[in-house]
Design an enzyme around this catalytic site. Structure first.
Site, short mmCIF file in Angstrom:
data_model
loop_
_atom_site.label_atom_id
_atom_site.label_comp_id
_atom_site.label_asym_id
_atom_site.label_seq_id
_atom_site.Cartn_x
_atom_site.Cartn_y
_atom_site.Cartn_z
N HIS A 80 -27.44 -15.04 -18.93
CA HIS A 80 -27.04 -15.40 -17.55
C HIS A 80 -27.61 -14.41 -16.53
O HIS A 80 -26.95 -14.05 -15.56
CB HIS A 80 -25.50 -15.42 -17.44
CG HIS A 80 -24.87 -16.59 -18.15
ND1 HIS A 80 -24.82 -17.86 -17.61
CD2 HIS A 80 -24.25 -16.68 -19.35
CE1 HIS A 80 -24.19 -18.68 -18.45
NE2 HIS A 80 -23.84 -17.99 -19.52
N ASP A 137 -21.23 -13.89 -22.47
CA ASP A 137 -21.14 -15.25 -23.00
C ASP A 137 -22.52 -15.89 -23.14
O ASP A 137 -23.46 -15.51 -22.45
CB ASP A 137 -20.28 -16.13 -22.08
CG ASP A 137 -20.84 -16.16 -20.65
OD1 ASP A 137 -21.20 -15.09 -20.13
OD2 ASP A 137 -20.94 -17.26 -20.06
N GLU A 138 -22.60 -16.84 -24.03
CA GLU A 138 -23.74 -17.75 -24.16
C GLU A 138 -25.10 -17.04 -24.09
O GLU A 138 -26.01 -17.54 -23.43
CB GLU A 138 -23.69 -18.80 -23.04
CG GLU A 138 -22.44 -19.65 -23.09
CD GLU A 138 -22.31 -20.59 -21.88
OE1 GLU A 138 -21.89 -21.73 -22.08
OE2 GLU A 138 -22.60 -20.18 -20.75
N SER A 139 -25.23 -15.93 -24.78
CA SER A 139 -26.52 -15.23 -24.77
C SER A 139 -27.39 -15.83 -25.88
O SER A 139 -27.77 -15.15 -26.84
CB SER A 139 -26.31 -13.73 -24.98
OG SER A 139 -25.63 -13.18 -23.89
N HIS A 140 -27.70 -17.10 -25.71
CA HIS A 140 -28.39 -17.83 -26.78
C HIS A 140 -29.84 -17.39 -26.97
O HIS A 140 -30.46 -17.70 -27.98
CB HIS A 140 -28.35 -19.34 -26.52
CG HIS A 140 -26.96 -19.87 -26.32
ND1 HIS A 140 -25.89 -19.49 -27.12
CD2 HIS A 140 -26.45 -20.73 -25.41
CE1 HIS A 140 -24.80 -20.11 -26.70
NE2 HIS A 140 -25.10 -20.86 -25.66
#
Ligand code: TNX
Length: 527
Positions: free
Chosen positions: A271, A334-337
């Protein structure tokens, strides 16, 4: 002719009396209130207190803090009543007709935010063991007065209260709402309005999601391009914006006046597109990506192996912490894909001591529980039970924000225009009917710091749109955080919620009129 006239008068009197009895005014039964969050105990003494223009707000002599709280109360009352209530030091003389604020530090059951409100025929006394409790009690007093007390311009009285005693204190210490100002930017006045909304329901935390792929919204003097470039747009390609440090401090001050803690979030290592676009040295290939105005997630990451990244984070955390009196700093996570698992863990383990070195307690989204958590870290549960369990195993406390229940950006039903629905739809009853202490197997009340309702703003461009999703659900999240589970039943709550409608209207709040709530018809509403 005369008889006809007489009949008309009699009829008018009967009609007026009938209307009056429907609205139960003057109020005499304090237990018939519509307070949200529901208080711990309410005892009625069946009389009435009248607030008149001769009243004053009395506070103990010598305390600036209490005088300030007295002014906050007088400010809430003066606009709508048209009175000019002043704040005075408590005298020894009789106080008939007045409101008296005091601290009772020996009343330990009240804790940091509890209060006791005693309404007599002659005097309203509000006592708390800490100043914050007075501010929470003021919200109760507000809700006991007619809805038009919320107006900014003078309204006709009388301003009556049923007599009795309310003793009240919260179930959870952390009761928050999040505002995402990164996907769409919202100016200082909008944020203040959001703060006022949550204060009304005794919430005590504004989690401020300040950075994301689409924008960096806080001025950092040592890295000026973050806002010069990184704040210049938002979802949909609009102009974006950011808070100067002065503006941020003003928001901190405004929140503090309401005993609300601001928790700043700098989301990382994912993000982070706006930061990467502003400072390409933070990426692994050294190339600046374009600014991003879409709503996908999971494509950006800091280069976790570069030292400059940690120097950057140190500067950002330092500047932001210096302006933030509250104890917390939210590191996102979060969501550190696009970050490899091992790199992610290395990164979180490196960032935590930086945050601690500036005296802040870490909060992160539930994924951070995969790293070795700092002592005292707090994990915000939004998606994965296993992450929350890992957090508790490491001794961390949990903030409950289950997306399927507590996400303010989820649609109410399939016809809702705004919002998203990836975690399902959340009608007002579904958002209300859950208990933090039994949401995740293996996580009990003692593991939980509190409750937070996040508002992500991919689809929201102005305050009216924000309010459409926030109201009325926010009142339910506030009650979940404040009131004991055995005090919460939907059938009772929905009636109290319906009675808030007139307040929403006086405050100009654009609420969603859910068909599940028995909103009262115009002719039945209390005066
Ligand atoms: C998931 S919840 C996100 C956000 C999105 C949100 C939309 C979380 C920690 N991450 O980046 O804005 O969904 O509902």
């Amino acid at each position: 002719m005369r008889a006809l006239f007489f009949n008309k008068i009699v009829f008018a009197i009967i009609l007026m009396t009938a209307l009056d009895s429907c609205s139960s005014y003057p109020p005499t039964d304090l237990t018939k209130n519509s307070i949200i969050p529901r208080p711990v105990s309410v005892v009625a003494t069946h009389g009435t207190f009248e607030l008149t223009q001769d009243a004053a707000v009395y506070v103990p002599e010598g305390s600036n803090e209490l005088a300030h709280i007295g002014n906050y109360l007088a400010g809430l009352l003066n606009g709508s009543t048209g009175f000019n209530l002043s704040v005075q030091p408590t005298p020894n003389a009789p106080l008939k007709g007045n409101i008296l604020l005091s601290l009772a530090s020996d009343d330990t059951e009240l804790g940091d935010e509890g209060y006791e409100l005693t309404i007599g025929k002659d005097l309203v006394r509000l006592a708390a063991s800490q100043p914050a409790g007075l501010v929470r009690g003021i919200q109760t007093l507000r809700q006991l007065l007619p809805a038009k007390v919320e107006a900014e311009t003078p309204q006709e009285g009388p301003w009556l209260l049923a007599t009795g005693t309310i003793r009240d204190f919260p179930e959870y210490a952390y009761r928050g709402a999040m505002l995402d100002v990164a996907r769409h930017f919202f100016g200082v006045e909008d944020v203040k309005r959001y703060i006022d909304h949550i204060a009304m329901y005794k919430m005590n935390v504004l989690h401020f999601h300040l950075t994301d792929d689409q924008g960096w919204r806080i001025e950092i003097k040592s890295w000026p391009n973050l806002t010069k470039h990184g704040a210049s747009t938002q979802v949909g390609g609009g102009p974006g914006g950011f808070y100067t440090q002065e503006e941020y401090k003003e928001l901190v001050r405004y929140a503090r006046e309401r005993y609300i803690t601001i928790v700043p979030e700098v989301d990382m290592p994912g993000h982070t597109n706006a930061a990467l676009a502003s400072y390409p040295e933070l990426t692994c290939d050294g190339k600046a990506p374009e600014l991003y105005t879409g709503i996908n997630v999971g494509f950006s990451t800091f280069c976790t192996s570069k030292e400059v990244v940690y120097q950057f984070i140190d500067d950002v955390v330092r500047e932001l912490s210096e302006m933030t009196p509250g104890p917390y700093f939210h590191i996102g996570g979060d969501e550190s894909h696009s970050t490899k698992e091992a790199d992610y863990i290395y990164f979180v383990n490196r960032v935590q001591p930086i945050v601690e070195s500036y005296g802040k307690r870490i909060i992160g989204w539930d994924e951070i529980a995969n790293a070795t958590l700092a002592d005292n870290a707090v994990v915000q549960y939004w998606a994965k039970d296993e992450n929350a369990l890992k957090a508790v195993e490491q001794g961390a406390k949990v903030i409950m924000s289950p997306a399927s229940r507590a996400y303010l950006d989820m649609k109410y039903d399939s016809t809702t225009v705004l919002g998203l629905s990836w975690a399902g739809t959340i009608e007002v009853d579904h958002g209300y009917n859950w208990d933090p202490g039994s949401m995740v197997d293996g996580i009990g009340r003692e593991d939980i710091l509190g409750v937070e309702a996040p508002l992500w703003t991919e689809t929201l461009t102005n305050m009216d749109e924000i309010e459409q999703l926030v109201f009325p659900r926010i009142a339910g999240y506030a009650e979940i955080g404040w009131s004991r589970p055995d005090m919460r039943q939907w059938d009772d709550y929905k009636v109290r919620l319906a009675q808030q409608r007139e307040r929403f209207e006086v405050l100009g709040i654009n609420y969603y009129p859910s068909p599940l709530v028995p909103w009262r018809k115009e002719d039945e509403t209390a005066k």
